[in-house]
Design a protein around this motif. Structure first.
Motif, PDB file in Angstrom:
ATOM      1  N   ILE A  10       0.837  -1.209   0.000  1.00 52.12           N
ATOM      2  CA  ILE A  10       0.000   0.000   0.000  1.00 52.12           C
ATOM      3  C   ILE A  10       0.866   1.252   0.000  1.00 52.12           C
ATOM      4  N   SER A  11       1.888   1.289   0.836  1.00 54.21           N
ATOM      5  CA  SER A  11       2.774   2.458   0.900  1.00 54.21           C
ATOM      6  C   SER A  11       3.523   2.660  -0.413  1.00 54.21           C
ATOM      7  N   SER A  12       3.957   1.583  -1.044  1.00 52.93           N
ATOM      8  CA  SER A  12       4.674   1.693  -2.322  1.00 52.93           C
ATOM      9  C   SER A  12       3.780   2.246  -3.415  1.00 52.93           C
ATOM     10  N   ILE A  13       2.545   1.776  -3.466  1.00 54.18           N
ATOM     11  CA  ILE A  13       1.602   2.282  -4.471  1.00 54.18           C
ATOM     12  C   ILE A  13       1.326   3.765  -4.241  1.00 54.18           C
ATOM     13  N   LEU A  14       1.095   4.150  -2.989  1.00 52.88           N
ATOM     14  CA  LEU A  14       0.854   5.566  -2.683  1.00 52.88           C
ATOM     15  C   LEU A  14       2.069   6.429  -3.010  1.00 52.88           C
ATOM     16  N   LEU A  15       3.259   5.921  -2.735  1.00 51.40           N
ATOM     17  CA  LEU A  15       4.475   6.668  -3.057  1.00 51.40           C
ATOM     18  C   LEU A  15       4.601   6.869  -4.565  1.00 51.40           C
ATOM     19  N   MET A  16       4.336   5.828  -5.337  1.00 52.19           N
ATOM     20  CA  MET A  16       4.401   5.968  -6.797  1.00 52.19           C
ATOM     21  C   MET A  16       3.376   6.970  -7.306  1.00 52.19           C
ATOM     22  N   LEU A  17       2.169   6.954  -6.732  1.00 51.87           N
ATOM     23  CA  LEU A  17       1.146   7.925  -7.126  1.00 51.87           C
ATOM     24  C   LEU A  17       1.568   9.357  -6.780  1.00 51.87           C
ATOM     25  N   LEU A  18       2.142   9.535  -5.591  1.00 52.87           N
ATOM     26  CA  LEU A  18       2.608  10.871  -5.195  1.00 52.87           C
ATOM     27  C   LEU A  18       3.737  11.359  -6.096  1.00 52.87           C
ATOM     28  N   LEU A  19       4.680  10.484  -6.415  1.00 51.46           N
ATOM     29  CA  LEU A  19       5.789  10.873  -7.293  1.00 51.46           C
ATOM     30  C   LEU A  19       5.294  11.196  -8.698  1.00 51.46           C
ATOM     31  N   PHE A  20       4.340  10.423  -9.195  1.00 49.18           N
ATOM     32  CA  PHE A  20       3.760  10.696 -10.516  1.00 49.18           C
ATOM     33  C   PHE A  20       3.057  12.049 -10.512  1.00 49.18           C
ATOM     34  N   LEU A  21       2.233  12.291  -9.490  1.00 50.45           N
ATOM     35  CA  LEU A  21       1.535  13.571  -9.359  1.00 50.45           C
ATOM     36  C   LEU A  21       2.523  14.723  -9.284  1.00 50.45           C
ATOM     37  N   ASP A  22       3.568  14.553  -8.492  1.00 50.26           N
ATOM     38  CA  ASP A  22       4.582  15.595  -8.324  1.00 50.26           C
ATOM     39  C   ASP A  22       5.263  15.916  -9.646  1.00 50.26           C
ATOM     40  N   GLN A  23       5.647  14.920 -10.395  1.00 52.14           N
ATOM     41  CA  GLN A  23       6.375  15.150 -11.648  1.00 52.14           C
ATOM     42  C   GLN A  23       5.475  15.668 -12.762  1.00 52.14           C
ATOM     43  N   GLY A  28       7.873  18.626 -10.058  1.00 47.54           N
ATOM     44  CA  GLY A  28       8.918  18.248  -9.111  1.00 47.54           C
ATOM     45  C   GLY A  28       9.137  19.212  -7.960  1.00 47.54           C
ATOM     46  N   ILE A  29       8.152  20.027  -7.616  1.00 45.05           N
ATOM     47  CA  ILE A  29       8.364  21.000  -6.537  1.00 45.05           C
ATOM     48  C   ILE A  29       7.549  20.701  -5.275  1.00 45.05           C
ATOM     49  N   MET A  30       6.785  19.643  -5.306  1.00 44.06           N
ATOM     50  CA  MET A  30       5.943  19.299  -4.160  1.00 44.06           C
ATOM     51  C   MET A  30       6.803  18.854  -2.978  1.00 44.06           C
ATOM     52  N   PRO A  31       6.544  19.382  -1.775  1.00 44.98           N
ATOM     53  CA  PRO A  31       7.319  18.953  -0.602  1.00 44.98           C
ATOM     54  C   PRO A  31       6.871  17.559  -0.148  1.00 44.98           C
ATOM     55  N   ASN A  33       8.817  15.323   1.868  1.00 45.45           N
ATOM     56  CA  ASN A  33       9.547  14.764   3.008  1.00 45.45           C
ATOM     57  C   ASN A  33       8.620  14.196   4.084  1.00 45.45           C
ATOM     58  N   LEU A  34       7.649  14.964   4.517  1.00 49.58           N
ATOM     59  CA  LEU A  34       6.733  14.508   5.561  1.00 49.58           C
ATOM     60  C   LEU A  34       5.886  13.341   5.063  1.00 49.58           C
ATOM     61  N   LEU A  35       5.460  13.398   3.809  1.00 46.57           N
ATOM     62  CA  LEU A  35       4.627  12.327   3.267  1.00 46.57           C
ATOM     63  C   LEU A  35       5.393  11.010   3.166  1.00 46.57           C
ATOM     64  N   ILE A  36       6.652  11.079   2.791  1.00 50.44           N
ATOM     65  CA  ILE A  36       7.470   9.865   2.720  1.00 50.44           C
ATOM     66  C   ILE A  36       7.681   9.296   4.122  1.00 50.44           C
ATOM     67  N   LEU A  37       7.876  10.154   5.101  1.00 54.16           N
ATOM     68  CA  LEU A  37       7.999   9.699   6.485  1.00 54.16           C
ATOM     69  C   LEU A  37       6.710   9.002   6.936  1.00 54.16           C
ATOM     70  N   LEU A  72      -2.433  19.342   2.314  1.00 57.15           N
ATOM     71  CA  LEU A  72      -1.694  20.547   2.690  1.00 57.15           C
ATOM     72  C   LEU A  72      -0.370  20.667   1.941  1.00 57.15           C
ATOM     73  N   SER A  73       0.168  19.555   1.462  1.00 57.50           N
ATOM     74  CA  SER A  73       1.443  19.571   0.752  1.00 57.50           C
ATOM     75  C   SER A  73       1.306  19.958  -0.715  1.00 57.50           C
ATOM     76  N   LEU A  74       0.092  19.982  -1.231  1.00 56.50           N
ATOM     77  CA  LEU A  74      -0.091  20.359  -2.628  1.00 56.50           C
ATOM     78  C   LEU A  74       0.183  21.846  -2.805  1.00 56.50           C
ATOM     79  N   PRO A  75       1.086  22.214  -3.694  1.00 55.04           N
ATOM     80  CA  PRO A  75       1.313  23.640  -3.962  1.00 55.04           C
ATOM     81  C   PRO A  75       0.046  24.279  -4.537  1.00 55.04           C
ATOM     82  N   LYS A  76      -0.113  25.549  -4.307  1.00 54.06           N
ATOM     83  CA  LYS A  76      -1.306  26.253  -4.780  1.00 54.06           C
ATOM     84  C   LYS A  76      -1.315  26.439  -6.296  1.00 54.06           C
ATOM     85  N   VAL A  77      -0.133  26.457  -6.906  1.00 54.12           N
ATOM     86  CA  VAL A  77      -0.017  26.714  -8.342  1.00 54.12           C
ATOM     87  C   VAL A  77       0.642  25.509  -9.025  1.00 54.12           C
ATOM     88  N   THR A  78      -0.035  24.958 -10.028  1.00 56.55           N
ATOM     89  CA  THR A  78       0.551  23.865 -10.805  1.00 56.55           C
ATOM     90  C   THR A  78       1.554  24.430 -11.802  1.00 56.55           C
TER      91      THR A  78
END
Length: 142
Positions: A10-23, A28-31, A33-37, A72-78
């Motif tokens: 479950i954590s691996s799938i969520l991490l891949m989704l977050l990295l895909f969303l970020d990129q 690549g500017i989404m913070p 660190n806390l989400l990976i922790l 809360l980690s989503l930046p306001k501007v894409t």
């Protein structure tokens, strides 16, 4: 060891989704660190709380905490919106897009990178425009 496998999956799938969303959406500017922790902690929390029937409420609370932190980690501007802001304020032909480090903050939800667009303006001059992903402020760099 087998009790950790579902949490790892479950954590691996969520991490891949977050990295895909970020990129793809945020360039690549989404913070993260806390989400990976929290995803790392999820493996342990899942293994220990989902085995006991009465502990499932605590697991749901943990999942809700993760969801709130993710929102809360989503930046306001894409990246696309930042490009539109840059073009609206400074008409130019964009030749390069990248991100650059900004001032560090103790806030784990605030991005520490900014969007930068390099291009050529109407007068055929080189121009570099920075867009703050947290506020949408647009600045020309010298």
């Amino acid at each position: 060891m087998t009790k950790y496998v579902p949490g790892i999956i479950i954590s691996s799938i969520l991490l891949m989704l977050l990295l895909f969303l970020d990129q793809k959406i945020y360039g690549g500017i989404m913070p993260l660190n806390l989400l990976i922790l929290l995803l790392s902690l999820h493996v342990i929390v899942y293994a220990h709380l989902m085995q006991r029937q009465k502990q499932r409420i605590r697991y749901v609370v943990f999942v809700c905490l993760f969801a709130v932190c993710a929102m809360l980690s989503l930046p306001k501007v894409t990246q696309q919106a930042a490009e539109e802001l840059a073009l609206a304020n400074y008409p130019m032909l964009i030749t390069a897009k990248q991100s650059v480090p900004m001032e560090r903050s103790l806030n784990p939800f605030k991005p520490n990178r900014a969007y930068v667009f390099e291009g050529i303006d109407k007068e055929q001059q080189s121009i570099v425009v920075l867009v703050n992903p947290d506020t949408g402020d647009v600045h020309v760099l010298d």
